[in-house]
Enzyme design. Sequence first.
Site, PDB file in Angstrom:
ATOM      1  N   MET A  31      -6.467 -46.556  47.449  1.00  0.00           N
ATOM      2  CA  MET A  31      -6.478 -46.196  46.032  1.00  0.00           C
ATOM      3  C   MET A  31      -6.398 -44.691  45.934  1.00  0.00           C
ATOM      4  SD  MET A  31      -6.744 -47.539  42.959  1.00  0.00           S
ATOM      5  CE  MET A  31      -7.089 -47.051  41.267  1.00  0.00           C
ATOM      6  N   ALA A  33      -5.297 -41.093  43.202  1.00  0.00           N
ATOM      7  CA  ALA A  33      -5.465 -40.619  41.836  1.00  0.00           C
ATOM      8  C   ALA A  33      -4.381 -41.159  40.908  1.00  0.00           C
ATOM      9  CB  ALA A  33      -5.448 -39.094  41.820  1.00  0.00           C
ATOM     10  N   LEU A  36      -2.463 -47.466  42.976  1.00  0.00           N
ATOM     11  CA  LEU A  36      -3.107 -48.371  43.923  1.00  0.00           C
ATOM     12  C   LEU A  36      -2.051 -48.876  44.895  1.00  0.00           C
ATOM     13  CD1 LEU A  36      -5.555 -50.177  44.770  1.00  0.00           C
ATOM     14  CD2 LEU A  36      -4.759 -51.820  43.052  1.00  0.00           C
ATOM     15  N   VAL A  37      -2.419 -48.970  46.185  1.00  0.00           N
ATOM     16  CA  VAL A  37      -1.493 -49.428  47.214  1.00  0.00           C
ATOM     17  C   VAL A  37      -1.999 -50.744  47.786  1.00  0.00           C
ATOM     18  CG1 VAL A  37      -0.353 -48.897  49.395  1.00  0.00           C
ATOM     19  CG2 VAL A  37      -0.858 -47.055  47.776  1.00  0.00           C
ATOM     20  N   LYS A  52       3.141 -49.659  46.146  1.00  0.00           N
ATOM     21  CA  LYS A  52       2.352 -48.651  45.434  1.00  0.00           C
ATOM     22  C   LYS A  52       2.621 -48.778  43.940  1.00  0.00           C
ATOM     23  CE  LYS A  52       1.708 -43.624  44.999  1.00  0.00           C
ATOM     24  NZ  LYS A  52       2.128 -42.294  45.521  1.00  0.00           N
ATOM     25  N   ASP A 144       0.703 -31.158  50.706  1.00  0.00           N
ATOM     26  CA  ASP A 144      -0.564 -31.900  50.758  1.00  0.00           C
ATOM     27  C   ASP A 144      -0.680 -32.664  52.067  1.00  0.00           C
ATOM     28  OD1 ASP A 144      -3.041 -32.625  49.741  1.00  0.00           O
ATOM     29  OD2 ASP A 144      -2.270 -34.469  48.845  1.00  0.00           O
TER      30      ASP A 144
END
Length: 447
Positions: A31, A33, A36-37, A52, A144
């Site tokens: 999960m 931001a 949800l995967v 996703k 990131d």
Amino acid sequence: MASQEEFYRTQIFGTVFEITNRYADLNPVGMGAFGLVCSAVDTYTQQPVAIKKIMKPFSTAVLAKRTYRELKLLKHLRHENLICLEDIFLSPLEDIYFVTELQGTDLHRLLQTRPLEKQFLQYFLYQILRGLKYVHSAGVIHRDLKPSNILINENCDLKICDFGLARIQDPQMTGYVSTRYYRAPEIMLTWQKYNVEVDIWSAGCIFAEMIEGKPLFPGKDHVHQFSIITDLLGSPPKDVIDTICSENTLKFVTSLPHRDPVPFTERFKNLKPDAVDLLEKMLVFDPKKRITAGDALTHPYLAPYHDPTDEPVADAKFDWNFNDADLPVDTWRVMMYSEILDFHQVPDSQINPNDTFDDQVAAATAAAEAARQQQQQKQQQQKQQQQRHQGVEHGAQHVQLQHGAKQLSADPLVGDSNGGIPLNVSAANETLNNFANQAAQYATDFE
């Protein structure tokens, strides 16, 4: 043979997953931001996949643009060490779903369960740098990179994922986003000026974490993060200090007591010299002196895996023309539909993906405006029809209006009948309508 697919709904952690019957056996795996995967099985190929869900992608212009950027990047970046987009679809609830390969775990979870043997450490680092060489050659910064964004399967194949925050190589950035532990010092010192070297720093932090089994720079906040970096690297050199634009940041840095660097051979006593040398070249204060991904691949430490004939670069630079665009949600929606159609190799009569970005925006804006006018005309017709029925069926009218307000269209690309902007911005596009009319699902051809 063409296969018609239908949607079905299920709840995962209280979140509605609305996917096609092509995918079965959903199980949550993560999960974030923005979504949800879940893992699933592709019933066409019998292969495991990751799905996703991008939640409410058109709720704001910022989120719509972010989703558009991630889709464009996933379509453009095709490399063995990057996650690959296998399918994308839009649900009747207007959520977008990305379908990618499923990897067994991520590096963060792996490091929590066991220390890495030398050969795995080398191979994982090699694959990270191999992927970064390709990404950087496309004019993209990941921004990131962290262990949880590095996926690994049972064969130790590694793939970098989550390009939702990726940005253009641009000396003037609009902010920093990387997770603190893996954030390059130039982002903290001069956050408007950074480049691909920030990914090399992050990879160096990941390298050290694979060696020690814990984060190298676990800062509690920005000040503490910078402090523990200087504990190892010493005070930033004058060349770095001279690049600081913020007066407050400059005052803070120059007020700190001088610190001498700790030799990496002392800090990493059990590490072989060639590994220490590469790590030291990746964790350099001055980004201009930091090793590149391409040069790192040729380092003696990675010699067992280095193959100059099998470390490709991108065929073309990624087109970032959209990045500074400030467009309304409706226009981003049209642009997104066009990209989805292009992925499925379905022609779109309104937007040509080969046109310039400005031409695409103009076409999308016109389509969105046409959709608004179409909806306004529909509402006006409904209003006139209701007025004609007034006084004839007083009792039935209330029931009819209640039913009409709740009724959802069977077309996923058309808004509801209660006044929302219609999603079908390409009403004249016969192909798009053919897709939409099949129980809210694209029809995909399989041999």
